[in-house]
Design an enzyme around this catalytic site. Structure first.
Site, PDB file in Angstrom:
ATOM      1  N   ARG A   6      82.690  -1.621  -6.015  1.00  0.00           N
ATOM      2  CA  ARG A   6      81.790  -2.676  -5.555  1.00  0.00           C
ATOM      3  C   ARG A   6      81.296  -3.554  -6.700  1.00  0.00           C
ATOM      4  NH1 ARG A   6      81.286  -1.992  -0.476  1.00  0.00           N
ATOM      5  NH2 ARG A   6      81.634   0.068   0.405  1.00  0.00           N
ATOM      6  N   HIS A  58      92.920  -1.345 -11.126  1.00  0.00           N
ATOM      7  CA  HIS A  58      92.611  -2.182  -9.964  1.00  0.00           C
ATOM      8  C   HIS A  58      91.221  -2.784 -10.165  1.00  0.00           C
ATOM      9  CE1 HIS A  58      92.106  -3.575  -5.891  1.00  0.00           C
ATOM     10  NE2 HIS A  58      93.198  -2.994  -5.432  1.00  0.00           N
ATOM     11  N   TYR A 106      87.204  -4.505  -5.578  1.00  0.00           N
ATOM     12  CA  TYR A 106      87.689  -5.333  -4.472  1.00  0.00           C
ATOM     13  C   TYR A 106      86.642  -6.301  -3.941  1.00  0.00           C
ATOM     14  CZ  TYR A 106      85.913  -1.173  -2.040  1.00  0.00           C
ATOM     15  OH  TYR A 106      85.147  -0.122  -1.625  1.00  0.00           O
ATOM     16  N   HIS A 140      92.763  -8.520  -5.891  1.00  0.00           N
ATOM     17  CA  HIS A 140      92.887  -9.196  -4.604  1.00  0.00           C
ATOM     18  C   HIS A 140      92.576 -10.666  -4.830  1.00  0.00           C
ATOM     19  CE1 HIS A 140      91.836  -5.245  -2.230  1.00  0.00           C
ATOM     20  NE2 HIS A 140      92.900  -5.128  -3.014  1.00  0.00           N
ATOM     21  N   GLU A 153      97.815  -9.082  -5.552  1.00  0.00           N
ATOM     22  CA  GLU A 153      98.206  -8.169  -4.482  1.00  0.00           C
ATOM     23  C   GLU A 153      98.450  -8.940  -3.181  1.00  0.00           C
ATOM     24  OE1 GLU A 153      95.742  -4.684  -4.049  1.00  0.00           O
ATOM     25  OE2 GLU A 153      96.770  -4.073  -2.216  1.00  0.00           O
ATOM     26  N   ASP A 183     101.873  -4.447  -1.296  1.00  0.00           N
ATOM     27  CA  ASP A 183     101.253  -3.318  -0.594  1.00  0.00           C
ATOM     28  C   ASP A 183     101.943  -3.191   0.766  1.00  0.00           C
ATOM     29  OD1 ASP A 183      99.408  -1.922   1.195  1.00  0.00           O
ATOM     30  OD2 ASP A 183      97.927  -2.071  -0.417  1.00  0.00           O
ATOM     31  N   HIS A 185      99.699  -3.687   3.723  1.00  0.00           N
ATOM     32  CA  HIS A 185      99.246  -5.078   3.849  1.00  0.00           C
ATOM     33  C   HIS A 185     100.353  -5.999   4.369  1.00  0.00           C
ATOM     34  CE1 HIS A 185      95.896  -4.423   0.587  1.00  0.00           C
ATOM     35  NE2 HIS A 185      95.781  -3.619   1.616  1.00  0.00           N
ATOM     36  N   HIS A 203     102.225  -0.782  -3.794  1.00  0.00           N
ATOM     37  CA  HIS A 203     101.218   0.103  -3.204  1.00  0.00           C
ATOM     38  C   HIS A 203     101.870   0.701  -1.969  1.00  0.00           C
ATOM     39  CE1 HIS A 203      97.357  -1.927  -4.978  1.00  0.00           C
ATOM     40  NE2 HIS A 203      97.911  -1.066  -5.805  1.00  0.00           N
ATOM     41  N   ASP A 240      94.423  -4.181   7.817  1.00  0.00           N
ATOM     42  CA  ASP A 240      94.237  -3.494   6.530  1.00  0.00           C
ATOM     43  C   ASP A 240      93.513  -2.152   6.659  1.00  0.00           C
ATOM     44  OD1 ASP A 240      94.094  -2.696   3.934  1.00  0.00           O
ATOM     45  OD2 ASP A 240      92.883  -4.391   3.223  1.00  0.00           O
ATOM     46  N   HIS A 271      94.621   1.642   5.872  1.00  0.00           N
ATOM     47  CA  HIS A 271      95.706   2.488   5.354  1.00  0.00           C
ATOM     48  C   HIS A 271      95.775   3.805   6.125  1.00  0.00           C
ATOM     49  CE1 HIS A 271      95.301   0.445   1.133  1.00  0.00           C
ATOM     50  NE2 HIS A 271      95.281  -0.418   2.127  1.00  0.00           N
ATOM     51  N   GLU A 326      97.822   4.792  -1.925  1.00  0.00           N
ATOM     52  CA  GLU A 326      96.393   4.518  -1.673  1.00  0.00           C
ATOM     53  C   GLU A 326      96.075   4.964  -0.254  1.00  0.00           C
ATOM     54  OE1 GLU A 326      96.789   0.174  -2.019  1.00  0.00           O
ATOM     55  OE2 GLU A 326      95.544   0.341  -3.803  1.00  0.00           O
TER      56      GLU A 326
HETATM   57 ZN    ZN Z   1      94.340  -2.262   1.674  1.00  0.00          ZN
HETATM   58 FE    FE Z   2      96.690  -2.008  -2.013  1.00  0.00          FE
HETATM   59 FE    FE Z   3      94.042  -3.409  -3.390  1.00  0.00          FE
END
Ligand code: ZN
Ligand code: FE
Ligand code: FE
Length: 276
Positions: free
Chosen positions: A37, A67, A70, A107, A142, A176, A179, A211, A224, A226, A256
């Site tokens: 975050r 990464h 996000y 992202h 991504e 991904d 995604h 990913h 989105d 997973h 992930e």
């Molecule tokens: Zn995702």
């Molecule tokens: Fe991802």
């Molecule tokens: Fe990601």
């Protein structure tokens, strides 16, 4: 070589992550550079870095993937949030140079109401401010599911960003599987067609990492969410074809999926069995 790993917690440092990766049969890993975050990153511990670099060499840990948080939004309408994204990424890239030659994934962001073109301009502007000739890290955009106003929901949008970046050799793409499936690319029935399209629009030479996730939702759902490997709508057969496809099999794969460490261990074992 099959390069496979998963997302790990960075709280105990680099050496701890590398050991954790090895303990579950992985030879790479992904981690958040700081709290997902946002917020402060842990200070760099040079002893930890040194021990990590040695351990990685001995244990053949391949390219690792950092990464970005996000919550960063490089294409926010709010200049303050764009500035925050930029400064966070500058700090992350500075820290990445302690472990040279790896990947940093982010992202692209959400354009909200201003429209995708302005969003793309902002992202490219930021990249032009933060990328340096000297850096050894490759920054990866991504591919996104297209939830809300996410930028990067198709290959054309990713390409449009890359086109505006000056130091193109510092930029790549992380695909991904959840995604792209959620975005509408049918990797079950037409993986080769999807890769052809990626190649035609962006160029497969720009694809640096995968990913590897199953999806809770249907093709083109733009959700989105997973899922564990083989338990979602993509399924093990299609995922097995992804890791064996001659054009992408040598890329690093990062899980992930919603798992704890032992769940990841089992997925890695399963994927190794599927690998031809
Ligand atoms: Zn995702
Ligand atoms: Fe991802
Ligand atoms: Fe990601």
């Amino acid at each position: 070589m099959f390069t496979i790993g998963c997302h790990l917690s960075a709280s105990k440092g680099y050496l701890a992550m590398a050991k954790e990766a090895v303990s579950i049969g992985a030879n790479t890993f992904q981690f958040f550079t700081r709290n997902p975050r946002g917020g402060q990153a842990k200070p760099i511990d040079e002893n930890d870095i040194k021990a990590f670099l040695e351990y990685s060499k001995e244990n053949e840990i391949n390219v690792i993937l950092a990464h970005a948080p996000y919550t960063l939004n490089a294409c926010s309408a709010d200049p303050g949030l764009r500035e925050f994204a930029k400064n966070t990424m500058i700090d992350d890239l500075r820290r990445m140079e302690y472990t040279p030659g790896n990947y940093y994934n982010f992202h692209p962001g959400s354009h909200v109401k201003q429209g995708v073109e302005i969003g793309i301009d902002y992202i490219a502007e930021m990249l032009n401010e933060i990328l340096t000739k000297e850096q050894t890290t490759t920054v990866l955009l991504e591919t996104m599911a297209g939830k809300g106003s996410e930028v990067g929901r198709n290959f054309e949008e990713i390409k449009a960003i890359i086109d505006k970046v000056e130091l193109k050799e510092k930029i790549g793409v992380c695909l991904d599987t959840c995604h792209v499936w959620d975005a509408g690319y049918n990797i079950i029935e037409n993986l080769d067609g999807v890769l052809d399209e990626f190649d035609k629009i962006i160029g497969l030479n720009k694809l640096k990492a995968i990913h590897l996730n199953d999806s809770k939702n249907e093709l083109a759902s733009h959700k989105d969410r997973h899922e564990k490997i083989g338990e979602g709508k993509i399924g093990l057969e299609a995922i097995s074809k992804v890791i064996n496809n001659s054009r992408i099999k040598d890329l690093p794969f990062y899980l992930e999926t919603p798992n704890e460490l032992d769940g990841y261990k089992k997925e890695i074992e399963l994927l190794k069995k599927c690998r031809m």
